[in-house]
Scaffold this motif. Sequence first.
Motif, PDB file in Angstrom:
ATOM      1  N   PRO A  61     -76.859 -22.543  74.557  1.00  0.00           N
ATOM      2  CA  PRO A  61     -75.462 -22.248  74.899  1.00  0.00           C
ATOM      3  C   PRO A  61     -74.619 -23.516  75.015  1.00  0.00           C
ATOM      4  CG  PRO A  61     -76.842 -22.071  76.837  1.00  0.00           C
ATOM      5  CD  PRO A  61     -77.784 -22.316  75.682  1.00  0.00           C
ATOM      6  N   VAL A  62     -74.286 -24.083  73.875  1.00  0.00           N
ATOM      7  CA  VAL A  62     -73.540 -25.333  73.849  1.00  0.00           C
ATOM      8  C   VAL A  62     -72.697 -25.351  72.586  1.00  0.00           C
ATOM      9  CG1 VAL A  62     -75.369 -26.600  72.638  1.00  0.00           C
ATOM     10  CG2 VAL A  62     -73.756 -27.849  74.111  1.00  0.00           C
ATOM     11  N   SER A  63     -71.645 -26.138  72.591  1.00  0.00           N
ATOM     12  CA  SER A  63     -70.784 -26.292  71.426  1.00  0.00           C
ATOM     13  C   SER A  63     -70.293 -27.725  71.366  1.00  0.00           C
ATOM     14  CB  SER A  63     -69.588 -25.345  71.498  1.00  0.00           C
ATOM     15  OG  SER A  63     -68.731 -25.725  72.572  1.00  0.00           O
ATOM     16  N   GLY A  64     -69.774 -28.122  70.207  1.00  0.00           N
ATOM     17  CA  GLY A  64     -69.192 -29.449  70.091  1.00  0.00           C
ATOM     18  C   GLY A  64     -68.035 -29.635  71.039  1.00  0.00           C
ATOM     19  N   THR A  65     -67.229 -28.576  71.198  1.00  0.00           N
ATOM     20  CA  THR A  65     -66.095 -28.643  72.128  1.00  0.00           C
ATOM     21  C   THR A  65     -66.570 -28.923  73.551  1.00  0.00           C
ATOM     22  OG1 THR A  65     -64.833 -27.112  70.757  1.00  0.00           O
ATOM     23  CG2 THR A  65     -64.123 -27.379  73.041  1.00  0.00           C
ATOM     24  N   ALA A  66     -67.646 -28.249  73.959  1.00  0.00           N
ATOM     25  CA  ALA A  66     -68.177 -28.443  75.306  1.00  0.00           C
ATOM     26  C   ALA A  66     -68.724 -29.858  75.488  1.00  0.00           C
ATOM     27  CB  ALA A  66     -69.267 -27.417  75.586  1.00  0.00           C
ATOM     28  N   VAL A  67     -69.400 -30.371  74.473  1.00  0.00           N
ATOM     29  CA  VAL A  67     -69.946 -31.724  74.575  1.00  0.00           C
ATOM     30  C   VAL A  67     -68.822 -32.739  74.685  1.00  0.00           C
ATOM     31  CG1 VAL A  67     -71.300 -33.508  73.422  1.00  0.00           C
ATOM     32  CG2 VAL A  67     -72.063 -31.132  73.334  1.00  0.00           C
ATOM     33  N   ARG A  68     -67.801 -32.583  73.879  1.00  0.00           N
ATOM     34  CA  ARG A  68     -66.686 -33.539  73.934  1.00  0.00           C
ATOM     35  C   ARG A  68     -65.976 -33.488  75.284  1.00  0.00           C
ATOM     36  NH1 ARG A  68     -66.043 -31.420  68.734  1.00  0.00           N
ATOM     37  NH2 ARG A  68     -64.223 -30.159  69.324  1.00  0.00           N
ATOM     38  N   ALA A  69     -65.893 -32.299  75.867  1.00  0.00           N
ATOM     39  CA  ALA A  69     -65.216 -32.161  77.158  1.00  0.00           C
ATOM     40  C   ALA A  69     -66.046 -32.717  78.302  1.00  0.00           C
ATOM     41  CB  ALA A  69     -64.902 -30.690  77.419  1.00  0.00           C
ATOM     42  N   ASP A  70     -67.369 -32.624  78.207  1.00  0.00           N
ATOM     43  CA  ASP A  70     -68.230 -33.038  79.317  1.00  0.00           C
ATOM     44  C   ASP A  70     -69.602 -33.454  78.795  1.00  0.00           C
ATOM     45  OD1 ASP A  70     -69.458 -33.478  81.754  1.00  0.00           O
ATOM     46  OD2 ASP A  70     -69.629 -31.351  82.275  1.00  0.00           O
ATOM     47  N   PRO A  71     -69.712 -34.651  78.202  1.00  0.00           N
ATOM     48  CA  PRO A  71     -71.008 -35.087  77.672  1.00  0.00           C
ATOM     49  C   PRO A  71     -72.110 -35.082  78.724  1.00  0.00           C
ATOM     50  CG  PRO A  71     -69.264 -36.504  76.875  1.00  0.00           C
ATOM     51  CD  PRO A  71     -68.646 -35.628  77.921  1.00  0.00           C
ATOM     52  N   ALA A  72     -71.799 -35.529  79.947  1.00  0.00           N
ATOM     53  CA  ALA A  72     -72.828 -35.568  80.988  1.00  0.00           C
ATOM     54  C   ALA A  72     -73.343 -34.172  81.302  1.00  0.00           C
ATOM     55  CB  ALA A  72     -72.277 -36.226  82.248  1.00  0.00           C
ATOM     56  N   GLY A  73     -72.457 -33.183  81.345  1.00  0.00           N
ATOM     57  CA  GLY A  73     -72.869 -31.817  81.622  1.00  0.00           C
ATOM     58  C   GLY A  73     -73.689 -31.197  80.510  1.00  0.00           C
ATOM     59  N   CYS A  74     -73.601 -31.758  79.321  1.00  0.00           N
ATOM     60  CA  CYS A  74     -74.339 -31.240  78.159  1.00  0.00           C
ATOM     61  C   CYS A  74     -75.478 -32.173  77.752  1.00  0.00           C
ATOM     62  CB  CYS A  74     -73.384 -31.050  76.980  1.00  0.00           C
ATOM     63  SG  CYS A  74     -72.049 -29.869  77.251  1.00  0.00           S
ATOM     64  N   TRP A  75     -75.817 -33.128  78.601  1.00  0.00           N
ATOM     65  CA  TRP A  75     -76.748 -34.194  78.240  1.00  0.00           C
ATOM     66  C   TRP A  75     -78.089 -33.665  77.730  1.00  0.00           C
ATOM     67  CZ3 TRP A  75     -74.780 -38.715  77.436  1.00  0.00           C
ATOM     68  CH2 TRP A  75     -75.593 -39.846  77.325  1.00  0.00           C
ATOM     69  N   ASP A  76     -78.581 -32.608  78.334  1.00  0.00           N
ATOM     70  CA  ASP A  76     -79.883 -32.068  77.939  1.00  0.00           C
ATOM     71  C   ASP A  76     -79.885 -31.496  76.531  1.00  0.00           C
ATOM     72  OD1 ASP A  76     -81.095 -32.745  80.336  1.00  0.00           O
ATOM     73  OD2 ASP A  76     -80.692 -30.809  81.273  1.00  0.00           O
ATOM     74  N   TYR A  77     -78.709 -31.282  75.949  1.00  0.00           N
ATOM     75  CA  TYR A  77     -78.610 -30.723  74.600  1.00  0.00           C
ATOM     76  C   TYR A  77     -78.436 -31.808  73.536  1.00  0.00           C
ATOM     77  CZ  TYR A  77     -77.844 -26.265  76.986  1.00  0.00           C
ATOM     78  OH  TYR A  77     -77.977 -25.148  77.772  1.00  0.00           O
ATOM     79  N   LEU A  78     -78.512 -33.067  73.930  1.00  0.00           N
ATOM     80  CA  LEU A  78     -78.272 -34.168  73.000  1.00  0.00           C
ATOM     81  C   LEU A  78     -79.570 -34.887  72.651  1.00  0.00           C
ATOM     82  CD1 LEU A  78     -75.055 -35.658  74.645  1.00  0.00           C
ATOM     83  CD2 LEU A  78     -75.229 -33.878  72.882  1.00  0.00           C
ATOM     84  N   GLU A  79     -79.684 -35.293  71.394  1.00  0.00           N
ATOM     85  CA  GLU A  79     -80.858 -36.026  70.929  1.00  0.00           C
ATOM     86  C   GLU A  79     -80.705 -37.525  71.231  1.00  0.00           C
ATOM     87  OE1 GLU A  79     -83.729 -35.088  69.458  1.00  0.00           O
ATOM     88  OE2 GLU A  79     -83.268 -32.949  69.668  1.00  0.00           O
ATOM     89  N   PRO A  80     -81.809 -38.275  71.182  1.00  0.00           N
ATOM     90  CA  PRO A  80     -81.779 -39.693  71.557  1.00  0.00           C
ATOM     91  C   PRO A  80     -80.700 -40.544  70.889  1.00  0.00           C
ATOM     92  CG  PRO A  80     -84.045 -38.962  71.439  1.00  0.00           C
ATOM     93  CD  PRO A  80     -83.206 -37.811  70.962  1.00  0.00           C
ATOM     94  N   PRO A  81     -80.453 -40.457  69.568  1.00  0.00           N
ATOM     95  CA  PRO A  81     -79.437 -41.350  69.011  1.00  0.00           C
ATOM     96  C   PRO A  81     -78.030 -41.072  69.522  1.00  0.00           C
ATOM     97  CG  PRO A  81     -80.196 -39.785  67.348  1.00  0.00           C
ATOM     98  CD  PRO A  81     -81.121 -39.669  68.509  1.00  0.00           C
ATOM     99  N   VAL A  82     -77.740 -39.802  69.824  1.00  0.00           N
ATOM    100  CA  VAL A  82     -76.425 -39.459  70.361  1.00  0.00           C
ATOM    101  C   VAL A  82     -76.329 -39.928  71.806  1.00  0.00           C
ATOM    102  CG1 VAL A  82     -74.791 -37.590  70.798  1.00  0.00           C
ATOM    103  CG2 VAL A  82     -76.267 -37.504  68.784  1.00  0.00           C
ATOM    104  N   ARG A  83     -77.390 -39.748  72.560  1.00  0.00           N
ATOM    105  CA  ARG A  83     -77.389 -40.250  73.939  1.00  0.00           C
ATOM    106  C   ARG A  83     -77.149 -41.762  73.972  1.00  0.00           C
ATOM    107  NH1 ARG A  83     -82.230 -37.303  77.402  1.00  0.00           N
ATOM    108  NH2 ARG A  83     -81.525 -35.145  77.105  1.00  0.00           N
ATOM    109  N   ALA A  84     -77.824 -42.476  73.069  1.00  0.00           N
ATOM    110  CA  ALA A  84     -77.658 -43.932  73.051  1.00  0.00           C
ATOM    111  C   ALA A  84     -76.213 -44.313  72.773  1.00  0.00           C
ATOM    112  CB  ALA A  84     -78.576 -44.539  71.995  1.00  0.00           C
ATOM    113  N   ALA A  85     -75.550 -43.551  71.900  1.00  0.00           N
ATOM    114  CA  ALA A  85     -74.162 -43.855  71.565  1.00  0.00           C
ATOM    115  C   ALA A  85     -73.204 -43.523  72.694  1.00  0.00           C
ATOM    116  CB  ALA A  85     -73.758 -43.095  70.306  1.00  0.00           C
TER     117      ALA A  85
END
Length: 359
Positions: free
Chosen positions: A128-152
């Motif tokens: 249950p995640v979207s690009g819009t949600a990640v852009r609005a709150d990366p920390a809140g969506c952190w578990d849905y991100l892969e290592p290279p995106v987290r590093a960035a």
Amino acid sequence: MKRFAHGLVLGKFYPPHAGHHHLVRTARDRCERLTVLVCASSVESVSLADRVAWMREVHPDVTVVGAVDDTRMDLHDPAVWDAHMAVFTAAVPEPVDAVFTSESYGDELARRFGAESVCVDPGRTVFPVSGTAVRADPAGCWDYLEPPVRAALTRRVVVLGAESTGTTTLARDLAAHYRRRGGIWAHTGYVAEYGREFSERKLAALRGRWPDAQWEDVTFTTHDFPLIAETQNAREEAAARTGSPLLVCDTDSFATTVWHERYVGGRNPLVERTADRVTHHLWLLTDHEGVAFEDDGLRDGEELRPWMTERFRAELTRTGRTFTEVTGDRQERLAAAVTAVDALLADGWDFAAPLPERR
């Protein structure tokens, strides 16, 4: 279950998240060959090259290509569809048998490719995640991100200062403070100073030849410092891939430019370029005033501390880096550091809005 010769997944991946990866893996399992087309517009604040690189790293078994698409989305305008398809078919000119999407436009997109439409988890129930949600709150969506995106996306905070000014103590205290917040913050990383490890090895190697050797007998050359800077960067990158949205660094490659001045004199252009390759977000400069000098066997520059503090301050200012000076006792320094870091995190990530969409 029907299999296809050549499948296509298309999206902005701004940024890529677990839902995107689920779509790609589902499509890969049903295709002999899969192409992922990353489309970015010029107004977006994550480069096309980065997105393509991230998708290639996470999905090495598929073909990932990129295209710039500066046409707004309007699902009701055939001319807009034609403009998009010109971009899509230029990037993926070979025939496509199936188009995999989670979007309402999947059927029309597939029709225009002359392919079958395969809809994957349109309700986003698996992730249950979207690009819009990640852009609005990366920390809140952190578990849905892969290592290279987290590093960035990781906010990197550097503690730096002259010898024996409490940099390591503050860096460790700061990382521990955020770990105690729990949740994703429990994984807040701490990167130690590689230059110290390098120095310890230099002294040990010298004592292997002369057992009575002391720190003042160790010599550095300008060629030592690019290695120190590169290794510091590499260790930070590794830590940022696995930690929380915050990474605390005990010095960085930028600080190495000043340490080069201290031990060798002058500047090393290679170290300068290395320091400029990594984006940090906040520097905490530890003042030497009020901190007793402790000789731990790898220090001999008590009289140089005021000079070094001023050099760090001058270079941070000259290069336009955001920094805060911390003074006082251990608790006061930590409190000031937390205030500065909280402000950094509160500022958010400031993604540029994508092009308007009419669905």
